[in-house]
Scaffold this motif. Structure first.
Motif, PDB file in Angstrom:
ATOM      1  N   PHE A 180      30.002 -17.169  27.047  1.00 57.93           N
ATOM      2  CA  PHE A 180      31.369 -17.889  27.048  1.00 57.93           C
ATOM      3  C   PHE A 180      32.175 -16.396  27.085  1.00 57.93           C
ATOM      4  O   PHE A 180      33.652 -16.724  27.186  1.00 57.93           O
ATOM      5  CB  PHE A 180      31.507 -18.371  25.772  1.00 57.93           C
ATOM      6  CG  PHE A 180      30.741 -19.669  25.502  1.00 57.93           C
ATOM      7  CD1 PHE A 180      31.281 -20.840  26.116  1.00 57.93           C
ATOM      8  CD2 PHE A 180      29.620 -19.689  24.864  1.00 57.93           C
ATOM      9  CE1 PHE A 180      30.481 -21.851  25.715  1.00 57.93           C
ATOM     10  CE2 PHE A 180      28.863 -20.888  24.546  1.00 57.93           C
ATOM     11  CZ  PHE A 180      29.391 -22.255  25.372  1.00 57.93           C
ATOM     12  N   GLN A 181      31.856 -15.168  26.965  1.00 57.48           N
ATOM     13  CA  GLN A 181      32.424 -14.189  27.406  1.00 57.48           C
ATOM     14  C   GLN A 181      32.511 -13.578  28.677  1.00 57.48           C
ATOM     15  O   GLN A 181      33.235 -12.790  29.151  1.00 57.48           O
ATOM     16  CB  GLN A 181      31.711 -12.998  26.346  1.00 57.48           C
ATOM     17  CG  GLN A 181      31.902 -13.307  25.074  1.00 57.48           C
ATOM     18  CD  GLN A 181      31.147 -12.154  24.141  1.00 57.48           C
ATOM     19  OE1 GLN A 181      30.606 -11.228  24.646  1.00 57.48           O
ATOM     20  NE2 GLN A 181      30.918 -12.184  22.790  1.00 57.48           N
ATOM     21  N   SER A 182      31.922 -14.338  29.815  1.00 60.69           N
ATOM     22  CA  SER A 182      31.948 -14.051  31.093  1.00 60.69           C
ATOM     23  C   SER A 182      33.163 -14.711  31.650  1.00 60.69           C
ATOM     24  O   SER A 182      33.131 -16.003  31.778  1.00 60.69           O
ATOM     25  CB  SER A 182      30.444 -14.496  31.502  1.00 60.69           C
ATOM     26  OG  SER A 182      30.471 -14.253  33.087  1.00 60.69           O
ATOM     27  N   ALA A 183      33.973 -14.194  32.342  1.00 55.42           N
ATOM     28  CA  ALA A 183      35.076 -14.856  32.947  1.00 55.42           C
ATOM     29  C   ALA A 183      35.006 -15.558  34.356  1.00 55.42           C
ATOM     30  O   ALA A 183      35.417 -16.611  34.427  1.00 55.42           O
ATOM     31  CB  ALA A 183      35.983 -13.784  33.410  1.00 55.42           C
ATOM     32  N   ALA A 184      33.805 -15.015  34.964  1.00 59.01           N
ATOM     33  CA  ALA A 184      33.262 -15.959  36.133  1.00 59.01           C
ATOM     34  C   ALA A 184      33.000 -17.001  35.568  1.00 59.01           C
ATOM     35  O   ALA A 184      32.939 -18.153  36.441  1.00 59.01           O
ATOM     36  CB  ALA A 184      32.460 -15.044  37.030  1.00 59.01           C
ATOM     37  N   ILE A 185      31.959 -17.042  34.808  1.00 58.72           N
ATOM     38  CA  ILE A 185      31.274 -18.442  34.271  1.00 58.72           C
ATOM     39  C   ILE A 185      32.205 -19.379  33.817  1.00 58.72           C
ATOM     40  O   ILE A 185      32.366 -20.716  34.225  1.00 58.72           O
ATOM     41  CB  ILE A 185      30.145 -17.952  33.059  1.00 58.72           C
ATOM     42  CG1 ILE A 185      29.034 -17.409  33.985  1.00 58.72           C
ATOM     43  CG2 ILE A 185      29.721 -19.229  32.835  1.00 58.72           C
ATOM     44  CD1 ILE A 185      27.772 -16.935  32.787  1.00 58.72           C
TER      45      ILE A 185
END
Length: 258
Positions: free
Chosen positions: A51-56
């Motif tokens: 949830f901290q990955s902007a791309a995901i």
């Protein structure tokens, strides 16, 4: 006895071949090590990292928009297509054309849709992916509803019409409740197909609006990361919950109808 043992052995070997890789992904999503081949203890650290990955997160938002939209459109259009084929056509030619997108290779369908968008000067984006996934999933919905229509009792519709109900009211009050288990199953299938569909989305999406499978592909080109394992595990459980929910809803509708 020998034949029975052979059949059981083949069955268990097939199940292991299908589900062992999935089990490995699930287990490794709880690995404390960033090295996928070294187990260093149980950990949940990779799940918050997803949830901290902007791309995901961007891919997830786009995928949910596409999957929800394609599910609604494919369910509506696929149900109407199945009813029209069942009532107003004879023979299997039109039925075969209706379910052809479900049988065609994804690559062929993706190239054809991209060519169509280019011919009509339609810019690529989430709207083009929604159109493409609707065309793809609609065939599955139509096939499921057609199978359900084959087991309906036509005398119920005839009785409704004889009692003064119009065609529209008969469809809503008599036909649709009987079709509801098939419609629900088709809707769930359309959502799950759109959720993890890659090839068609890759050809019909804009670079600025990647879906979740495209975002995952960009991440795993240089190797699978623990975050990808955690994301795959969450998608697996979401899919399982969707299937269980659809089965429960189908059972409830069957009980209400009876």
């Amino acid at each position: 006895m020998t034949r029975s043992r052979l059949v059981r052995t083949v069955m268990w070997a097939t199940l292991a071949f299908l589900y062992l890789p999935i089990a490995v992904v699930v287990v490794m999503s709880f690995n404390a090590s960033s090295n996928l081949f070294v187990w260093r203890g149980f950990s949940l650290e990779w799940y918050p990292a997803v949830f901290q990955s902007a791309a995901i997160m961007e891919g997830l938002r786009n995928t949910l928009v596409v999957a929800a939209s394609a599910m609604v459109l494919a369910t509506f259009l696929g149900t109407l297509l199945a009813v029209g084929i069942h009532r107003y056509t004879r023979g299997g030619l039109i039925r075969a054309f209706a379910i052809a997108p479900a049988l065609l290779p994804d690559l062929l369908l993706a190239i054809g849709l991209l060519s169509l968008f280019s011919l009509l000067s339609i810019t690529l984006g989430l709207h083009s992916v929604i159109i493409a996934h609707t065309a793809f999933a609609m065939a599955f919905v139509a096939a499921i509803v057609l199978a359900r229509l084959a087991h309906l009792d036509p005398s119920l519709e005839e009785a409704s019409l004889d009692l003064g109900a119009g065609p529209a009211r008969t469809f809503v009050r008599v036909t649709l409740p009987q079709l509801l288990p098939g419609v629900v199953a088709g809707a769930v299938l359309a959502f799950t197909l759109s959720l993890d569909e890659f090839v068609i989305a890759f050809f019909t999406a804009a670079p600025t609006t990647p879906t979740l499978p495209i975002a995952i592909y960009s991440m795993v080109r240089f190797g699978v990361t623990p975050e990808v394992n955690a994301l795959a595990t969450m998608l697996l459980f979401v899919s399982m919950l969707a299937v269980i929910g659809a089965q429960r809803l189908t059972r409830v509708t069957e009980l209400i109808r009876t």
